[in-house]
Design a protein around this motif. Sequence first.
Motif, PDB file in Angstrom:
ATOM      1  N   MET A 169       0.939  -1.150   0.016  1.00  0.00           N
ATOM      2  CA  MET A 169       0.224   0.038  -0.010  1.00  0.00           C
ATOM      3  C   MET A 169       0.725   1.191  -0.054  1.00  0.00           C
ATOM      4  SD  MET A 169      -2.894  -0.830   2.773  1.00  0.00           S
ATOM      5  CE  MET A 169      -3.887   0.561   2.209  1.00  0.00           C
ATOM      6  N   PRO A 170       0.537   2.301  -0.725  1.00  0.00           N
ATOM      7  CA  PRO A 170       1.232   3.448  -0.738  1.00  0.00           C
ATOM      8  C   PRO A 170       1.098   4.301   0.611  1.00  0.00           C
ATOM      9  CG  PRO A 170      -0.547   3.771  -2.126  1.00  0.00           C
ATOM     10  CD  PRO A 170      -0.484   2.339  -1.700  1.00  0.00           C
ATOM     11  N   VAL A 171       1.946   4.903   1.037  1.00  0.00           N
ATOM     12  CA  VAL A 171       2.004   5.677   2.083  1.00  0.00           C
ATOM     13  C   VAL A 171       2.842   7.164   1.758  1.00  0.00           C
ATOM     14  CG1 VAL A 171       2.389   6.065   4.621  1.00  0.00           C
ATOM     15  CG2 VAL A 171       1.945   3.793   3.507  1.00  0.00           C
ATOM     16  N   GLU A 172       2.286   8.201   2.232  1.00  0.00           N
ATOM     17  CA  GLU A 172       2.727   9.555   2.184  1.00  0.00           C
ATOM     18  C   GLU A 172       3.585   9.812   3.508  1.00  0.00           C
ATOM     19  OE1 GLU A 172       0.759  13.308   1.760  1.00  0.00           O
ATOM     20  OE2 GLU A 172       1.517  13.386  -0.194  1.00  0.00           O
ATOM     21  N   VAL A 173       4.884  10.046   3.191  1.00  0.00           N
ATOM     22  CA  VAL A 173       5.713  10.109   4.667  1.00  0.00           C
ATOM     23  C   VAL A 173       5.980  11.588   4.667  1.00  0.00           C
ATOM     24  CG1 VAL A 173       7.755   9.484   5.832  1.00  0.00           C
ATOM     25  CG2 VAL A 173       6.504   7.931   4.725  1.00  0.00           C
ATOM     26  N   LEU A 174       5.618  12.367   5.790  1.00  0.00           N
ATOM     27  CA  LEU A 174       5.938  13.839   5.898  1.00  0.00           C
ATOM     28  C   LEU A 174       6.917  14.011   6.663  1.00  0.00           C
ATOM     29  CD1 LEU A 174       2.027  14.938   6.583  1.00  0.00           C
ATOM     30  CD2 LEU A 174       3.442  14.690   4.158  1.00  0.00           C
ATOM     31  N   VAL A 175       8.132  14.729   6.253  1.00  0.00           N
ATOM     32  CA  VAL A 175       9.530  14.593   6.894  1.00  0.00           C
ATOM     33  C   VAL A 175       9.810  16.173   7.436  1.00  0.00           C
ATOM     34  CG1 VAL A 175      11.996  14.008   6.770  1.00  0.00           C
ATOM     35  CG2 VAL A 175      10.189  12.560   5.560  1.00  0.00           C
ATOM     36  N   GLY A 176      10.187  16.163   8.573  1.00  0.00           N
ATOM     37  CA  GLY A 176      10.697  17.574   8.942  1.00  0.00           C
ATOM     38  C   GLY A 176       9.662  18.398   9.573  1.00  0.00           C
ATOM     39  N   PRO A 177      10.074  19.432  10.284  1.00  0.00           N
ATOM     40  CA  PRO A 177       8.951  20.236  10.706  1.00  0.00           C
ATOM     41  C   PRO A 177       8.060  21.096   9.562  1.00  0.00           C
ATOM     42  CG  PRO A 177      11.044  21.528  10.834  1.00  0.00           C
ATOM     43  CD  PRO A 177      11.610  19.947  10.262  1.00  0.00           C
ATOM     44  N   ASP A 178       8.502  21.284   8.348  1.00  0.00           N
ATOM     45  CA  ASP A 178       7.557  21.571   7.157  1.00  0.00           C
ATOM     46  C   ASP A 178       6.667  20.461   6.596  1.00  0.00           C
ATOM     47  OD1 ASP A 178       9.790  20.478   6.373  1.00  0.00           O
ATOM     48  OD2 ASP A 178      10.265  21.887   4.733  1.00  0.00           O
ATOM     49  N   GLY A 179       7.042  19.195   7.137  1.00  0.00           N
ATOM     50  CA  GLY A 179       6.287  18.149   6.714  1.00  0.00           C
ATOM     51  C   GLY A 179       6.574  17.834   4.885  1.00  0.00           C
ATOM     52  N   LYS A 180       7.669  18.043   4.583  1.00  0.00           N
ATOM     53  CA  LYS A 180       7.746  17.713   3.170  1.00  0.00           C
ATOM     54  C   LYS A 180       7.624  16.201   2.834  1.00  0.00           C
ATOM     55  CE  LYS A 180      11.389  18.260  -0.430  1.00  0.00           C
ATOM     56  NZ  LYS A 180      12.673  18.613  -0.639  1.00  0.00           N
ATOM     57  N   PRO A 181       6.769  16.175   1.763  1.00  0.00           N
ATOM     58  CA  PRO A 181       6.020  14.749   1.476  1.00  0.00           C
ATOM     59  C   PRO A 181       7.098  13.889   0.548  1.00  0.00           C
ATOM     60  CG  PRO A 181       5.119  16.282  -0.067  1.00  0.00           C
ATOM     61  CD  PRO A 181       6.113  17.153   0.758  1.00  0.00           C
TER      62      PRO A 181
END
Length: 227
Positions: free
Chosen positions: A167-179
Amino acid sequence: MATELDDTQLSCLLEPSSEIQISSQVSGIVSQVNAERGGNVEKGQLLIALESGLEKAALNSVKARAEFTIRKLERNQDLLRKGLLSEYERDELLTDRELADLATREAEERLKQRKIYSPIDAIVVERHVSIGEYVGSEPVLELVSLDPLHAEIVLRSDYYGTLEPGMPVEVLVGPDGKPYQGTVKIVDKIIDAASGTYGVRVEVPNPGARLPAGLKCRAAFNVAKAE
């Protein structure tokens, strides 16, 4: 209807997909080091070499012995064809040749053990030896693979059965939530009875190791609670 998981359940940490402690199969003195902390290494790259003078001499010795047995066998080929050698003499010649070949292969393997190669494409995080130092059974290098990265996620048990590998998942990284796009790789088959949770591993491609391990992240996906 799909229910979005809250931030606590979605929180995760980017981790290396592989962490390897490299050790030597044999003991000896380091003669060459081709790895530095923070450096990239490729699969199959020579990392460390140990002094190998004795092993090279041993290999040359058994090769000379093997060449002698070949010449001896060749000199007796005519006698073998004519049947002028006894069965014992024939077996002795053939056995000497076979034993010489085995001794050569053994000496070659012993020489190969004096070199340590990288088993994966990786980054060196620790180097524990330098040229001239003695190496025993302790680790000499520590490697990590950052492509891909793994994001470990903990979910409540009432969501069990809603996520599947692939299944695909969007991973948000860092304080700005870069996807970044990830994929579910592992869904644990055991639920922790004390916390009522289970784990999910998400794989995040990371070409060029543009993302370091250790960054906090959140996994963004909607799932419905299991009825």
